[in-house]
Design a protein around this motif. Sequence first.
Motif, PDB file in Angstrom:
ATOM      1  N   ARG A  25       0.775  -1.040   0.079  1.00  0.00           N
ATOM      2  CA  ARG A  25      -0.123   0.227  -0.400  1.00  0.00           C
ATOM      3  C   ARG A  25       0.989   1.036   0.341  1.00  0.00           C
ATOM      4  O   ARG A  25       0.476   2.395  -0.157  1.00  0.00           O
ATOM      5  N   PHE A  26       1.809   1.207   0.508  1.00  0.00           N
ATOM      6  CA  PHE A  26       2.604   2.213   1.216  1.00  0.00           C
ATOM      7  C   PHE A  26       3.861   2.528  -0.642  1.00  0.00           C
ATOM      8  O   PHE A  26       3.683   3.184  -1.034  1.00  0.00           O
ATOM      9  N   ALA A  27       4.046   1.053  -1.631  1.00  0.00           N
ATOM     10  CA  ALA A  27       4.924   1.296  -1.961  1.00  0.00           C
ATOM     11  C   ALA A  27       4.137   1.969  -3.394  1.00  0.00           C
ATOM     12  O   ALA A  27       4.625   2.514  -4.265  1.00  0.00           O
ATOM     13  N   GLY A  28       2.547   1.696  -3.109  1.00  0.00           N
ATOM     14  CA  GLY A  28       1.750   2.147  -4.657  1.00  0.00           C
ATOM     15  C   GLY A  28       1.136   3.074  -4.220  1.00  0.00           C
ATOM     16  O   GLY A  28       1.027   3.933  -5.997  1.00  0.00           O
ATOM     17  N   ARG A  29       1.419   3.975  -3.757  1.00  0.00           N
ATOM     18  CA  ARG A  29       0.717   5.522  -3.109  1.00  0.00           C
ATOM     19  C   ARG A  29       2.336   6.055  -3.109  1.00  0.00           C
ATOM     20  O   ARG A  29       1.950   7.001  -4.624  1.00  0.00           O
ATOM     21  N   PHE A  30       3.236   5.932  -2.932  1.00  0.00           N
ATOM     22  CA  PHE A  30       4.596   6.914  -3.668  1.00  0.00           C
ATOM     23  C   PHE A  30       5.599   6.267  -3.911  1.00  0.00           C
ATOM     24  O   PHE A  30       6.247   5.317  -3.656  1.00  0.00           O
ATOM     25  N   PRO A  31       4.873   5.804  -5.965  1.00  0.00           N
ATOM     26  CA  PRO A  31       6.294   4.917  -6.392  1.00  0.00           C
ATOM     27  C   PRO A  31       6.633   5.302  -5.967  1.00  0.00           C
ATOM     28  O   PRO A  31       7.760   6.722  -6.545  1.00  0.00           O
TER      29      PRO A  31
END
Length: 820
Positions: A320-326
């Motif tokens: 979820r973190f990686a998806g929001r802040f590629p």
Amino acid sequence: MEGRIEPGHLVWVPFGRQQVQGVVVGFAESSPVPTRPVARLARPEPVLQPWQVELAMWMAQAYVAPLAETIKLFIPPGLLTKDGRAPAARAKYEWVVEALVAPDAVAARLRTAGRDSAQACVLARLLQQPQAALARAELRAVCALKSDSTFHTLAGKSLVTLSGDEVALAVSPEDARGTAGRVAVTSMRRSGGVACGGSSPGKSTLAAETGADLALLRAMQADGLIALRERDPLPRSIGRPECAHTRAPMLTSEQQRVWETVRTHAFDDGVRHSEFLLHGVTGSGKTEIYLRAIGAALARNRQALVLVPEIALTPQTVARFAGRFPRRVTVIHSELSTGERYDVWRLVRQGEFDIVIGPRSALFAPLARLGLIIIDEEHESSYKQNAEEWGSFTVFYDARAVATQLAAITQSALIMGSATPSMESYYAMQQGRLTLLEMPNRVLGHREHVAREQVEAVPVASVPQGQPDHAEPTVYAELPPVEIVDMRQELRAGNRSIFSRSLSAELQTTLSAGEQAILFLNRRGTATFIMCRDCGAVSECPLCATPLTYHERAQTLICHHCNRRYPIPQTCPECDSKRIKFFGSGTQRVEEYVHQIVPQARVVRWDADSVARKGQHAAILREFVEQRADVKVGTQMIAKGLDLPMVTLVGVVAADVGLYLPDFRSSERTFQLLTQVAGRAGRSARGGRVVVQTYTPEHYAIQAAAQHDYAAFYARELLFREEHGYPPVQRMARLIFWHKNEAKAQAESERMALVLRRRAEGLLFRGDLDILGPAPAFFSRYRGYFRWQILLRAENPSALLTGLDIPFGWRIDIDPVSVL
Ligand code: ADP
Ligand code: ZN
Ligand code: ZN
């Protein structure tokens, strides 16, 4: 070197006849000892940032640890070497393959499915020149096909036409791309360590799985299906997770309220030093608050640190973190090799990432512009470096305390979140040291929201940052009902099994409906306590209010706090019953019972034995998540952030086992575990049930957990802590001595206790200081060592220990999370 040397520099210094490495912590005009000149800089740049030096010095003092040891925490392993060479340059560059098309979108576009990767290879190759036909031999060679069967399969699906020796596309490039892309994405997902759509395996992994070579990948890139780039070899998907990009959802009204508070306190003018306790039930959407806060910090040119209890168990959270802040996230993973750790450290230092996710050691990542620290599931004991662990740890630090100090030094915001905040944090909040944020309701219908979120790829610039969204009318879900089964009644009804009638029936219903169950044992029961099976009374030390431990060999009861011994009662002092039970339990026994009830049930065990092997955690978890098992029996919480819609039953086999350990936190741990465990059930429309078996159903920890009532638990527990001077009312320290010889262990700890008592008699420490013990630790034998301990209760235990001569074999544990 004047003018060149700075605090944080790694240097070589002459020491005796040799040279050793040292870290510059500051400059002094004079020295109490003779000094020699620094020989040379080990690296041109300082290895520690100024704030890191400051934090290391604070830690040394707070944890009564050598400064060299706290400094070492900030230096990646491998950097400190005898000959000063950094880990061998890792020149093995690799290609990164990244899906450009989100898997959902690919699936949506897909009409005819080709599962086989060989098919994808053929299609992708044909897509290079969609109008032209290609020779079969050439295709067989590039796609490593043994026969023409793949062509025939594709022809059967009307995706290609075969004429003579040639193969050509029979469908529009769109459709072919859809098929090929789906296969490619599926295999990428399969090979990625992080469970997010389109994580990025290296080229070699992909080649092994799909038969794609670099030329094919280039073709797919030209076709807009994937992106290829060169990267330094961070471990696939771990150090650099790549996920389908997501967009921030609209906040629920509760989230909106909480976010407003965070924004105005912390982010209305740059970033302000501020500390929050986010108390939100499981599934209330705390992660979304973290994401907003990160967005705000990044927008203000600051960086973020996200602490999670155990990375291997939180793949979806990381996604979820990686998806929001590629591209801006890196993960410090316990399974990184030394070289990989060094790479992550180096890249963070170079400013390549703005968000570092990791366990407690992530605190030492060299972020230069830190502005936000998040501690998810802050109540987890893994945030404390465990003094019981094997190994030569000397700094038993608490990540929550260190993070608090770090936030102050770097003027950052700190958000600690939990459904069951630790007594310490809630107490700190009540004392005005933390701002409380509350989210008492669960978000419902999130599956649809999430599905919608993930379809579109959103560039980072369009992620709303600090802009209040419109509050939507929200629906909240109910927390699952919890049934408390009184095991004393079961016994009266003639049921001697460890499964109550209710739990047996629920288990049968659940498994016959094709759903899954989690059976939970509160804690491994190594030693045992004694309880009356008729009234539930537990033998306690009257002086320490601590449950007594039954020692079979000595046939006695021992208090592990003060070392007093008591005879084993023949009858219950409360009700005169003769039915006294020695408590312990094992996952294996539970597994056997499950098989008695449902012989065909597929059971996975998750305990100290079965997870001993590295990486086993994830494997067991996957087996259960992919529904290759029906029942999970374990002593550990199942991963946070996992949606397990098929889990409709959670059974707590023996809630009492953890409740009566001789540790002042046993009620708190039990409350947390029961509440968190209950939060795992009923995550979907199928609903869920929780069954808690206990001999003491009236215990406040069990009652409060069953009602999901944190406030009631906190109030009652605080009374207990106040009455006995336990944390958070007083602080504590534990000194543990390890020795292979039992008599020596006892003698040394008695000597130390005497020294401490004499010290305490000094003026400074008169008053509220208490020294308990020495006594053998509850886990008194470990790997051939005998462990004795002394407990201190004091306002500032470090003060009593500073400057003390501490012989080898002692461990000092300030603010211990366990006193077992
Ligand atoms: P917590 O961290 O409090 O346990 P999560 O952040 O995991 O809760 O949220 C629970 C679920 O609700 C997740 O699936 C998440 O995607 C979803 N969710 C959270 N906030 C929203 C929102 N504002 N709109 C839609 N879904 C949401
Ligand atoms: Zn009794
Ligand atoms: Zn006692």
